[in-house]
Design an enzyme around this catalytic site. Sequence first.
Site, mmCIF file in Angstrom:
data_model
loop_
_atom_site.group_PDB
_atom_site.id
_atom_site.type_symbol
_atom_site.label_atom_id
_atom_site.label_comp_id
_atom_site.label_asym_id
_atom_site.label_seq_id
_atom_site.Cartn_x
_atom_site.Cartn_y
_atom_site.Cartn_z
ATOM 1 N N GLU A 92 0.828 -1.206 0.000
ATOM 2 C CA GLU A 92 0.000 0.000 0.000
ATOM 3 C C GLU A 92 0.861 1.255 0.000
ATOM 4 O OE1 GLU A 92 -3.873 -1.779 2.336
ATOM 5 O OE2 GLU A 92 -2.357 -0.819 3.554
ATOM 6 N N CYS A 105 3.404 8.597 0.826
ATOM 7 C CA CYS A 105 4.011 7.683 1.790
ATOM 8 C C CYS A 105 4.166 6.328 1.100
ATOM 9 C CB CYS A 105 3.076 7.593 2.994
ATOM 10 S SG CYS A 105 3.601 6.439 4.247
ATOM 11 N N CYS A 112 6.625 -6.484 7.560
ATOM 12 C CA CYS A 112 7.737 -5.936 8.329
ATOM 13 C C CYS A 112 8.144 -6.940 9.392
ATOM 14 C CB CYS A 112 7.308 -4.625 8.997
ATOM 15 S SG CYS A 112 8.666 -3.763 9.819
ATOM 16 N N CYS A 116 7.042 -4.226 16.079
ATOM 17 C CA CYS A 116 6.700 -3.190 17.052
ATOM 18 C C CYS A 116 5.302 -3.511 17.583
ATOM 19 C CB CYS A 116 6.719 -1.808 16.410
ATOM 20 S SG CYS A 116 8.359 -1.321 15.845
ATOM 21 N N CYS A 119 2.029 -1.666 16.233
ATOM 22 C CA CYS A 119 1.860 -1.438 14.794
ATOM 23 C C CYS A 119 1.185 -2.618 14.112
ATOM 24 C CB CYS A 119 3.225 -1.169 14.160
ATOM 25 S SG CYS A 119 3.144 -0.890 12.388
ATOM 26 N N SER A 219 11.822 6.729 14.455
ATOM 27 C CA SER A 219 10.661 6.342 15.262
ATOM 28 C C SER A 219 11.163 6.066 16.665
ATOM 29 C CB SER A 219 10.005 5.090 14.664
ATOM 30 O OG SER A 219 9.469 5.396 13.395
ATOM 31 N N LEU A 220 11.144 7.080 17.499
ATOM 32 C CA LEU A 220 11.754 6.967 18.825
ATOM 33 C C LEU A 220 10.753 6.398 19.834
ATOM 34 C CD1 LEU A 220 14.642 7.740 19.836
ATOM 35 C CD2 LEU A 220 13.527 9.641 20.998
ATOM 36 N N CYS A 338 -0.935 5.942 9.907
ATOM 37 C CA CYS A 338 0.298 5.315 10.389
ATOM 38 C C CYS A 338 -0.015 4.051 11.160
ATOM 39 C CB CYS A 338 1.052 6.257 11.331
ATOM 40 S SG CYS A 338 1.373 7.851 10.641
HETATM 41 N N1 SAH Z 1 9.818 1.036 9.815
HETATM 42 C C1 SAH Z 1 9.978 2.472 9.647
HETATM 43 C C2 SAH Z 1 8.998 3.037 8.656
HETATM 44 C C3 SAH Z 1 7.542 2.970 9.085
HETATM 45 S S1 SAH Z 1 7.038 4.581 9.490
HETATM 46 C C4 SAH Z 1 9.875 3.147 10.998
HETATM 47 O O1 SAH Z 1 9.580 2.457 11.976
HETATM 48 O O2 SAH Z 1 10.149 4.330 11.098
HETATM 49 C C5 SAH Z 1 5.495 4.335 10.208
HETATM 50 C C6 SAH Z 1 5.366 5.148 11.467
HETATM 51 O O3 SAH Z 1 4.057 4.959 12.053
HETATM 52 C C7 SAH Z 1 6.374 4.715 12.513
HETATM 53 O O4 SAH Z 1 6.836 5.852 13.213
HETATM 54 C C8 SAH Z 1 5.513 3.852 13.411
HETATM 55 O O5 SAH Z 1 6.075 3.708 14.669
HETATM 56 C C9 SAH Z 1 4.219 4.624 13.397
HETATM 57 N N2 SAH Z 1 3.058 3.853 13.838
HETATM 58 C C10 SAH Z 1 2.877 2.520 13.796
HETATM 59 N N3 SAH Z 1 1.679 2.187 14.295
HETATM 60 C C11 SAH Z 1 1.073 3.341 14.650
HETATM 61 C C12 SAH Z 1 -0.195 3.645 15.201
HETATM 62 N N4 SAH Z 1 -1.083 2.699 15.457
HETATM 63 N N5 SAH Z 1 -0.474 4.938 15.434
HETATM 64 C C13 SAH Z 1 0.407 5.919 15.122
HETATM 65 N N6 SAH Z 1 1.606 5.677 14.583
HETATM 66 C C14 SAH Z 1 1.933 4.405 14.359
#
Ligand code: SAH
Length: 343
Positions: A92, A105, A112, A116, A119, A219-220, A338
């Site tokens: 997507e 995006c 993946c 996490c 996610c 993504s901290l 996200c």
């Molecule tokens: N793997 C990379 C690229 C993905 S970016 C990374 O982790 O940076 C996608 C972003 O959305 C990441 O910052 C992830 O942590 C965030 N994300 C994942 N699930 C989410 C959710 N339910 N609500 C808000 N942000 C979310």
Amino acid sequence: MEKIDLKNLSLPELTTWVIALGLKPFRAEQIFSWIQRPDFTDFASMTNIAKHVRSLLAEKAVFSRMVPAKVECSEDGAVKFALRLEDGKMIESVLIPEDGRNTLCVSSQVGCAMDCKFCLTGTMGLARNLTAAEIVGQVDVVRNWLFDQAAEGPRINNLVFMGMGEPLLNFTNLIRAVEILMEQRGYDFSGRRITVSTCGIVPKIKELGEKVPVNLAISLHAPDDETRNKLMPINRTYPLAELLRACREYPLPPRRRIMIEYVMIKDVNDSVLQAHLLVRRLHGIRCKINILPYNENSRVNFRRPDDQTIEAFRQVLRRAGYTTLLRSSRGTDISAACGQLAA
Ligand code: SAH
């Protein structure tokens, strides 16, 4: 012999291939320009290239084209593109119009492996890496779709690698795709319009900045290892101190800042105390902070904090002098926000 997909080659790679065929190097630039065009469908249409060269190309090569399997428009303007790959797998991409600018995006992997805990993409596991052609193909699809809406209409202004997948674990194809997208004879994206987001693959961070002048997003999501370990398994391999050191060492072009992403989850990482700790840990890093209130979904048991909690957290960062953006979620009604991408 299997034909080569020209969409998978950067211009230098294409040049090498063209030379190996016994052609002049400048042919590579011509071919590259052609296959980047939205209206390109056939080698026969390459009118500035001799006929025998065109038939040689047709004999040795193909150019892949992606087509959307489904396009969904959100009420808030976000558009989600579901794309079926050659092996049937789905990915997507999401187009996000914002203040007259279009941000796209893109995904870097099918699924993946990072797992996490908050996610949805993480729940799929990793199927495979995308090829450079499949990464650039997402941009092609959306460019062509925008073009169909209105030929003189808006274009893609920014690209963010924030779709499915961990871009730094598909490093070679990521770099190749970025090089193709930055090529003057193609999209001609400037590095400042491309952002690569990572969950913290420390050994690849500096290398990314050395290879391509793109923006870095991290993504901290937590200011301490204890919290971060619970949310992101990768933190056990590359703990915060190492990740933040990699940020300090990132070859950041002048006047640019690293984007620190912070998904705010109720009662997990949303306290004022954690905000203060975050300020301390970010000391010395040229960055801005992007707060993303958690996008809830039925499959993961985390909640979004209330607005007051988010505001209190944000105030601490602001008072410490950080530019802090509060990103409103886009496309939630079509599961395009996200962490909601899970084809
Ligand atoms: N793997 C990379 C690229 C993905 S970016 C990374 O982790 O940076 C996608 C972003 O959305 C990441 O910052 C992830 O942590 C965030 N994300 C994942 N699930 C989410 C959710 N339910 N609500 C808000 N942000 C979310």
